[in-house]
Write an enzyme that holds these catalytic residues in place. Sequence first.
Site, PDB file in Angstrom:
ATOM      1  N   ILE A  43      38.579  44.022  36.924  1.00  0.00           N
ATOM      2  CA  ILE A  43      39.608  43.697  35.945  1.00  0.00           C
ATOM      3  C   ILE A  43      40.078  42.259  36.109  1.00  0.00           C
ATOM      4  CG2 ILE A  43      41.961  44.301  35.254  1.00  0.00           C
ATOM      5  CD1 ILE A  43      41.043  47.242  36.268  1.00  0.00           C
ATOM      6  N   ASP A  44      40.138  41.782  37.352  1.00  0.00           N
ATOM      7  CA  ASP A  44      40.600  40.426  37.612  1.00  0.00           C
ATOM      8  C   ASP A  44      39.650  39.398  36.998  1.00  0.00           C
ATOM      9  OD1 ASP A  44      42.634  38.912  38.649  1.00  0.00           O
ATOM     10  OD2 ASP A  44      41.866  38.864  40.686  1.00  0.00           O
TER      11      ASP A  44
END
Length: 676
Positions: free
Chosen positions: A417-418
Amino acid sequence: MTATTDGSAGAVGPRATAASTTDELRRDGAAAPGPGGSAPPDPAGLDAAAARATARAAEHLLARQDAEGWWKGDLETNVTMDAEDLLLRQFLGILDPGTTRAAALHIRREQREDGAWATFFGGPGDLSATVEAYVALRLAGDAPDAPHMARASAWVRERGGIASARVFTRIWLALFGWWRWEDLPELPPELLFLPTWFPLNIYDFGCWARQTIVPLTVVSAKRPVRPAPFPLDELHTDPARPAPPRPLAPATGWDGLFQRLDKALHLYHRVAPRALRRTAMNQAARWIIERQENDGCWGGIQPPAVYSIIALHLLGYDLGHPVMRAGLESLDRFAVWHEDGSRMVEACQSPVWDTCLATIALADAGLAPDHPALVKAVDWMLDEEITRTGDWAVRRPGLPPGGGWAFEFHNDTYPDIDDTAEVLLAFRRVRHPDPARLEAAVARGTRWTLGMQSKGGAWGAFDADNTSALPNKLPFCDFGEVIDPPSADVTAHVVEMLAFEGLADDPRTRGGIDWLLAAQEPNGAWFGRWGVNHVYGTGSVLPALTAAGLPASHPAIRRAVHWLGSVQNEDGGWGEDLRSYDDEAWIGRGASTASQTAWALIALLAAGERDSAPVRRGVAWLAGTQREDGTWDEPYFTGTGFPWDFSINYHLYRLVFPLTALGRYVHGEPSPAGAR
């Protein structure tokens, strides 16, 4: 800004040395970076120096771009990577003199004066790292009575010997009979049969731990022992009693409960039905092979790769099998060869992360949005989009695949997600010649990211709702963080991305904001999960909150600004030692580094503090410490794998983050309204 046709930043500015920059600051009446009581630098001289430093850094970064469009800096961790690489090759019977000699050169160079090895620059000696480094040097032919080896073994004995080392170190030693399998925690392959709703199923573990544990269940079941090439009596406090018994913790607590469960599993190992165990190991083999990446690695990281190779070898896969051959070849690509002939093994490689950060840095430094280097970077990142389902779908089965990006060259099973949030932020800074293609990728990425939101409104790195506390209680899990709960830095990057997509008022974005506000520490900072530490967390959160519309006067932002000012070093920079994860006295304290100074400046600039004394002194520190080639020296580790237990020096951090901070100081803040 204009650009030359060869991709260099022709109008970025003149070249100057760090020394001349500092001298000019002084000539212009500015105080050189120094004690906190000195006057802040003169604004006019500082602005000019910052512009020159920005130009030099941009020029250097542009020159480092690969022809395919990506950037990648070395990813430095600690010598356990190198030691375990040699132990793997010894176990498989393929250890060659050249690799051994090159690894030994690197390992010897990292030894401390007291004989130990640390896990980060300037850190204290680490017992497990020292044991593994010592064994690796024994494999390389270093005699146990050599002065550097005698210091190391004495240091190990003083701290309890091998018996006090972590489980993973003792597993490596058990492979050669230097430790008894019976004295290790049991990890049965039948663990794979547990359904996803049952406690301690493999999906309760973070993806990095899951990828490591599955192959280790096979190793634990097989308990192989290769002939030891030499004894290790000198690493025991009492060679006749290497594993003294330890009393059990009270049965009323988690530690005592899991210790007794481990004893029961040891008994089960003796009576496990052969057919059931064989089925479990075959299922583990399928699980492993299904997750091998196109480049032969597993998850793009070294630890699962080495254990997967061992497990498959124990199950009968010979070294010529395509799976094994590709796996071994992938490990060779993790090696960084230095000019002195030494060889350092990277734990993983970070091209997607480095490329999106470099793109953001160059764009914020004033590079034209249609600059060929930025377009080429976006083209490469577009091709890196992951379009198939991975392990994340276990918790989010209804979420369509597509729209995720991983950290590494090849890691289709575990987009994170980062990276996805930062890739989308990078996309919004570039004017791409195929806007329809870019918009479609952004839409998929936004959809996937929103679908990975955890309960409570925040985001973890790889999985949704990976928050069970039980995995960390297992006796086996003493090697660092094994779950992936939401964190402030990842959540902040997502909130910032959603704000740039015009979703600041979306209830899901507001949920993330509320979570961040509740997660603020009493001192005004935010904990940094993937970077060191509160400076990183705060540097991530403030740009997100302001992008989402919180005013600079918001109490949470003012508390953070005050905290950053309170921990600024006397020289004008910021630093935070990795010991802050283990000792609160280190929070916000440490030698000034380029990346951490940049994080603090990014936060303060987002909070509207451009003309404040802390910002001016921080910018002066960056301008005054820049090297002649446009980058900065940064031996300190500012990246985090596992808080305290596994630390990272991203060699590109020292360039991309200072360039971002200086670019925003010179050119102003990027804004969601002007992103498209």
